[in-house]
Scaffold this motif. Structure first.
Motif, PDB file in Angstrom:
ATOM      1  N   GLY A 332       0.827  -1.310   0.066  1.00  0.00           N
ATOM      2  CA  GLY A 332       0.137  -0.015  -0.027  1.00  0.00           C
ATOM      3  C   GLY A 332       0.567   1.358   0.008  1.00  0.00           C
ATOM      4  O   GLY A 332       1.927   1.317  -0.643  1.00  0.00           O
ATOM      5  N   GLU A 333       0.281   2.113   0.675  1.00  0.00           N
ATOM      6  CA  GLU A 333       1.029   3.636   0.662  1.00  0.00           C
ATOM      7  C   GLU A 333       2.173   3.598   1.539  1.00  0.00           C
ATOM      8  O   GLU A 333       3.293   4.350   1.122  1.00  0.00           O
ATOM      9  CB  GLU A 333      -0.047   4.671   1.669  1.00  0.00           C
ATOM     10  CG  GLU A 333      -1.295   4.991   0.587  1.00  0.00           C
ATOM     11  CD  GLU A 333      -0.891   5.643  -0.871  1.00  0.00           C
ATOM     12  OE1 GLU A 333       0.008   6.456  -0.557  1.00  0.00           O
ATOM     13  OE2 GLU A 333      -1.581   5.198  -1.672  1.00  0.00           O
ATOM     14  N   SER A 334       2.550   2.736   2.330  1.00  0.00           N
ATOM     15  CA  SER A 334       3.677   2.675   3.131  1.00  0.00           C
ATOM     16  C   SER A 334       4.824   2.236   2.148  1.00  0.00           C
ATOM     17  O   SER A 334       5.840   3.108   1.932  1.00  0.00           O
ATOM     18  CB  SER A 334       3.707   1.480   4.350  1.00  0.00           C
ATOM     19  OG  SER A 334       4.790   1.305   4.636  1.00  0.00           O
ATOM     20  N   HIS A 336       4.733   2.401  -1.500  1.00  0.00           N
ATOM     21  CA  HIS A 336       4.807   3.516  -2.419  1.00  0.00           C
ATOM     22  C   HIS A 336       5.537   4.619  -1.634  1.00  0.00           C
ATOM     23  O   HIS A 336       6.348   5.115  -2.420  1.00  0.00           O
ATOM     24  CB  HIS A 336       3.269   3.862  -2.503  1.00  0.00           C
ATOM     25  CG  HIS A 336       3.435   4.662  -4.102  1.00  0.00           C
ATOM     26  ND1 HIS A 336       3.921   4.240  -5.114  1.00  0.00           N
ATOM     27  CD2 HIS A 336       2.856   5.922  -4.062  1.00  0.00           C
ATOM     28  CE1 HIS A 336       3.589   5.227  -5.831  1.00  0.00           C
ATOM     29  NE2 HIS A 336       3.297   6.427  -5.375  1.00  0.00           N
ATOM     30  N   GLY A 337       5.235   5.052  -0.523  1.00  0.00           N
ATOM     31  CA  GLY A 337       6.069   6.223  -0.036  1.00  0.00           C
ATOM     32  C   GLY A 337       7.698   5.945   0.284  1.00  0.00           C
ATOM     33  O   GLY A 337       8.156   6.787   0.130  1.00  0.00           O
ATOM     34  N   CYS A 368       4.900  14.388   1.443  1.00  0.00           N
ATOM     35  CA  CYS A 368       4.841  12.972   0.929  1.00  0.00           C
ATOM     36  C   CYS A 368       3.865  13.074  -0.285  1.00  0.00           C
ATOM     37  O   CYS A 368       3.817  12.418  -1.257  1.00  0.00           O
ATOM     38  CB  CYS A 368       4.693  11.824   1.621  1.00  0.00           C
ATOM     39  SG  CYS A 368       3.088  11.807   2.482  1.00  0.00           S
ATOM     40  N   ASP A 369       2.613  13.815   0.100  1.00  0.00           N
ATOM     41  CA  ASP A 369       1.473  14.021  -0.746  1.00  0.00           C
ATOM     42  C   ASP A 369       1.512  15.192  -1.706  1.00  0.00           C
ATOM     43  O   ASP A 369       0.485  15.853  -2.100  1.00  0.00           O
ATOM     44  CB  ASP A 369       0.193  13.720  -0.021  1.00  0.00           C
ATOM     45  CG  ASP A 369       0.149  14.669   1.165  1.00  0.00           C
ATOM     46  OD1 ASP A 369       1.036  15.546   1.110  1.00  0.00           O
ATOM     47  OD2 ASP A 369      -0.788  14.583   1.721  1.00  0.00           O
ATOM     48  N   LYS A 374       3.941  13.746  -6.394  1.00  0.00           N
ATOM     49  CA  LYS A 374       3.234  12.807  -7.249  1.00  0.00           C
ATOM     50  C   LYS A 374       3.798  13.039  -8.718  1.00  0.00           C
ATOM     51  O   LYS A 374       3.754  11.912  -9.543  1.00  0.00           O
ATOM     52  CB  LYS A 374       1.752  13.393  -7.414  1.00  0.00           C
ATOM     53  CG  LYS A 374       0.978  13.113  -6.018  1.00  0.00           C
ATOM     54  CD  LYS A 374      -0.205  13.449  -5.856  1.00  0.00           C
ATOM     55  CE  LYS A 374      -0.971  13.305  -4.340  1.00  0.00           C
ATOM     56  NZ  LYS A 374      -2.364  13.827  -4.356  1.00  0.00           N
ATOM     57  N   SER A 431       6.190   9.779   5.681  1.00  0.00           N
ATOM     58  CA  SER A 431       4.999   9.360   5.153  1.00  0.00           C
ATOM     59  C   SER A 431       3.634   9.797   6.059  1.00  0.00           C
ATOM     60  O   SER A 431       2.731   9.458   5.568  1.00  0.00           O
ATOM     61  CB  SER A 431       5.027   8.114   4.804  1.00  0.00           C
ATOM     62  OG  SER A 431       6.179   7.767   3.863  1.00  0.00           O
ATOM     63  N   ASN A 432       4.154  10.235   7.244  1.00  0.00           N
ATOM     64  CA  ASN A 432       3.182  10.340   8.448  1.00  0.00           C
ATOM     65  C   ASN A 432       3.450  11.548   9.392  1.00  0.00           C
ATOM     66  O   ASN A 432       3.620  10.932  10.467  1.00  0.00           O
ATOM     67  CB  ASN A 432       2.846   9.092   8.975  1.00  0.00           C
ATOM     68  CG  ASN A 432       1.339   8.950   9.672  1.00  0.00           C
ATOM     69  OD1 ASN A 432       0.921   9.721   9.911  1.00  0.00           O
ATOM     70  ND2 ASN A 432       1.172   7.614  10.103  1.00  0.00           N
TER      71      ASN A 432
END
Length: 736
Positions: A332-334, A336-337, A368-369, A374, A431-432
């Motif tokens: 998932g996002e983890s 991908h990040g 990250c977003d 992107k 990422s967080n």
């Protein structure tokens, strides 16, 4: 701000006020440090009006949230939820729709007013109530989702959602251990392993070889250093306890030669053209891991292999393509990040810009977003996929090594080590960011290991944010680190209860304890432990409240007992037969000298050379204490007939010989702990430590290799005999 308001806020944020230090003395946390931390958490405590407004907004937000973000239950608990609503909605019909992990659906109809009224609050003239609602529902163990609907005037409106976690009473314990069997195994730093075939650093094929041969010697587990992903673009940032991501695996442990496409014509041509075999010989011969050299040749080779792999497998409808796609989807996002983060680092490095971590990224890449990130991921999609491919292969090879250990007959197999945090420039924080408090670091107050306290450079998770995120980051950490692992060692297990937060600009002694939702975290730990059939060991050294030791024990977590710390008040060493059965015992750890180093005071002499100690008086005190400890150790060993009478009873006439070394290991094998972990360094009678706490560039921490190749170790008759002696003593201890 009034003292009542301050104290209430301190309690609300779980900030400690006092504790018992490592010497058993009461210690007070200063109000200055408490207030400083509150400022860091965003509370304007110097502006009473602004603070009042903020606290009111937080209270209103909580009251107007119909459900908590997450509810945690243990198996057999009554299913009860806290529900909040305005007085006008209290008599309205509501529906709680629960969807279990196995896709079963439960529809529970109720009115909040039917529950137990726990509290009330008036907000802007409207009264709000909090009710405790109990439901006749038994859910299976697992993670379930629930949605709350208000049913009014024939309309159905979703007003909240939550996660429901149902956990077992305790962590997994193998039946054989429950029945009293006692095992021994090795604790190793994977990168330290030498072999005739590796690429200058221990890898997963070395690990398989070690597990198979150790099993033949009688070992039932191999304990690893944290194998978390570090920084491919910055190889010398090599501390396994300061990772970039704890969820993902360090690619450096991949055995390149075992990968599909390694034997392809294109890859072999590249290897020959670049004289890679000559480079590998040089890397293997070095006594210290050359991370820069190993990383360069491994990454270059992996990129060549990936090109062929992409063409042969990922561009076609193959089993490998399907497996890779499933792995990426699960990551998932983890994942991908992480892959984007690493690609950005390499690009910045190639451009000659600062790249060590996200704080020095160009502004457009710091989030990250962001749109720029992107666009970067889209433009450099192949590079991002390459870093995902590394994780795919690393996990596959670890799984294979774990299977090799079990197939060889190991009762526990491989166990992993979960670091207490990630470093401040990490992909995990990038990422967080909402989850982490980056102005502070995790550490420890002054204790026996660190008389001045410790600060580890690891930003802590905010416990309130952890709850807001329904514990998903912790769930992912436990699950990923227990996968294919017979056990998990949790470094600094006190993190489940509390962490010592220190401001980045302050000394380690000026910290504050911050409490975590220990019961919820232990419940999740138990759930993942049972699901993965993974025993849990909690490293409970240092400043540890007895209450948490009891709580860990009740939850099936194994204690961690180090021989050199198991001393009575008179200075004598406790017999290992008095250690708790629910524990893993060891002689030394990665933060301590080897047995030879300890006995010959090499660590103290090295510390003097490196300027670790403040003055000669302190150092002399340590030398005097060491002399006394060694005499007490001799007394213990002779008293239990663990060493021959040929070894003098007077410490002034005893050096660390093989007989004394092996005698200490066999002494531990007679103990009551279910698990005994021994360091491979001590089997090889090595003197240099792998790490010196409190040093950075002064000593090459995390780089020292073993002095012998694995192939040599398991051909030695004396070591085979030691393995047989340990196994025999463990069996005797099992039946005593």
């Amino acid at each position: 701000m009034s003292s009542d308001t301050l104290n209430a806020l301190i309690a609300h944020r779980g900030i400690g006020t006092d504790f018992i230090d490592a010497w058993g003395n009461p210690a007070k946390i200063s109000q200055r440090n408490q207030e400083k931390l509150l400022k860091t958490l965003g509370y304007p405590i110097d502006d009473e009006l602004a603070l009042s407004v903020q606290l009111d907004e937080e209270a209103i937000g909580e009251w107007q949230s119909p459900l908590n973000p997450v509810y945690v239950f243990r198996s057999g608990d009554a299913f009860s939820l806290l529900v909040r609503c305005s007085i006008g909605d209290a008599a309205e019909n509501h529906s709680l729709n629960v969807v279990t992990e196995s896709s079963l659906k439960h529809n529970l109809r109720f009115s909040p007013v039917d529950g137990e009224l726990l509290a009330s609050e008036e907000i802007d003239g409207l009264e709000w109530h909090q009710y405790l609602l109990s439901f006749p529902l038994e859910l299976d163990l697992g993670y379930h989702n629930a949605s709350l609907f208000r049913l009014s005037d024939g309309k159905r409106k979703k007003i909240a959602s939550t996660k429901i976690i149902v956990a077992p009473k305790r962590c997994y314990i193998p039946k054989s251990i429950e029945q009293g069997e006692k095992y021994w195994g090795f604790s190793v730093q994977l990168y330290c392993l030498r072999s005739q075939r590796n690429w200058g650093v221990g890898d997963f094929t070395d690990l398989s070889f070690l597990a198979e041969n150790a099993a033949n010697f009688g070992a039932d587990f191999i304990g690893l250093n944290p194998i978390h992903q570090l920084y491919p673009a910055n190889p010398d940032a090599c501390s396994p306890y300061g990772p970039s991501s704890r969820r993902w695996i360090n690619y450096i442990y991949i055995d390149v030669e075992k990968l599909e496409c390694f034997d392809s014509k294109a890859v072999q041509s590249w290897l020959n053209a670049n004289n890679v075999e000559e480079t590998l010989r040089d890397l293997r011969e070095k006594d210290w891991v050359d991370y820069e050299g190993v990383s360069k040749v491994k990454l270059d080779a992996l990129k060549q292999i990936f090109k062929v792999y992409q063409s042969e497998y990922l561009s076609k409808n193959t089993k490998q393509h399907k497996a890779f796609t499933e792995f990426v989807e699960q990551g998932g996002e983890s994942l991908h990040g992480l892959a984007i983060f690493e690609a950005i680092q390499f690009h910045l490095k190639e451009e000659g810009k600062e790249y060590w971590g996200w704080p020095v990224f160009p502004e457009q890449y710091k989030s990250c977003d962001s749109p720029a990130v992107k666009r970067f991921a889209k433009r450099y999609a192949d590079e991002v996929t390459f870093f995902k491919y590394l994780q795919f292969q690393a996990q596959r090879q670890f799984d294979q090594a774990s299977k090799a250990a079990v197939d060889a007959g190991m009762k526990v197999g491989l166990y992993r080590d979960l670091a207490v945090g990630v470093s401040d420039g990490s992909a995990e924080i990038w990422s967080n960011k909402e989850l982490y408090c980056t102005d502070v670091s995790v550490g420890a107050p002054p204790d026996i290991l660190g008389p001045l306290g410790q600060k580890w450079g690891l930003p802590p998770m905010d416990p309130q944010q952890l709850v807001q995120q329904a514990y998903q980051p912790i769930i992912d950490l436990f699950a990923s680190n227990m996968k294919s692992s017979g056990a998990l060692r949790i470094d600094h297990a006190m993190a489940l209860l509390r962490l010592w937060w220190v401001h980045n600009e302050d000394d380690a002694s000026e910290g504050v304890y911050v409490n975590y939702p220990v019961d919820d975290l232990l419940a999740i730990l138990a759930l993942e432990s049972q699901r993965n059939q993974s025993l849990v060991i909690g490293e409970d050294l240092g400043t540890v409240p007895e209450a948490i030791r009891d709580k860990l024990k009740e939850n099936g977590v194994y204690s961690y007992r180090v021989f050199f710390f198991e001393q009575a008040k008179d200075g004598g060493f406790y017999s290992p037969s008095h250690y708790p059965e629910q524990s893993m015992a060891t002689l030394t750890t990665h933060d301590m000298p080897t047995l030879i180093g300890y006995w010959h005071c090499d660590d103290l002499n090295l510390g003097r050379e490196l300027g670790v100690y403040p003055d000669d008086t302190v150092l002399q005190t340590l030398f005097d204490a060491r002399h006394d400890y060694k005499q007490a150790i001799l007394d213990t060993l002779h008293g239990h007939h663990s060493i021959s009478d040929h070894i003098s009873r007077d410490v002034n006439h005893v050096g660390m010989t093989q007989a004394l070394n092996f005698g200490m290991q066999k002494h531990m094998a007679t103990g009551s702990s279910a698990l005994l972990s021994l360091q491979l360094e001590d089997w090889l009678e090595m003197d240099k430590p792998v790490n010196i706490p409190g040093t950075f560039n002064e000593y090459p921490n995390w780089k020292r290799k073993l002095t012998r190749n694995l192939e040599e170790i398991f051909s030695r008759g004396d070591l085979k005999q030691l393995g047989a002696d340990l196994t025999e003593r463990r069996k005797r201890a099992s039946h005593s």
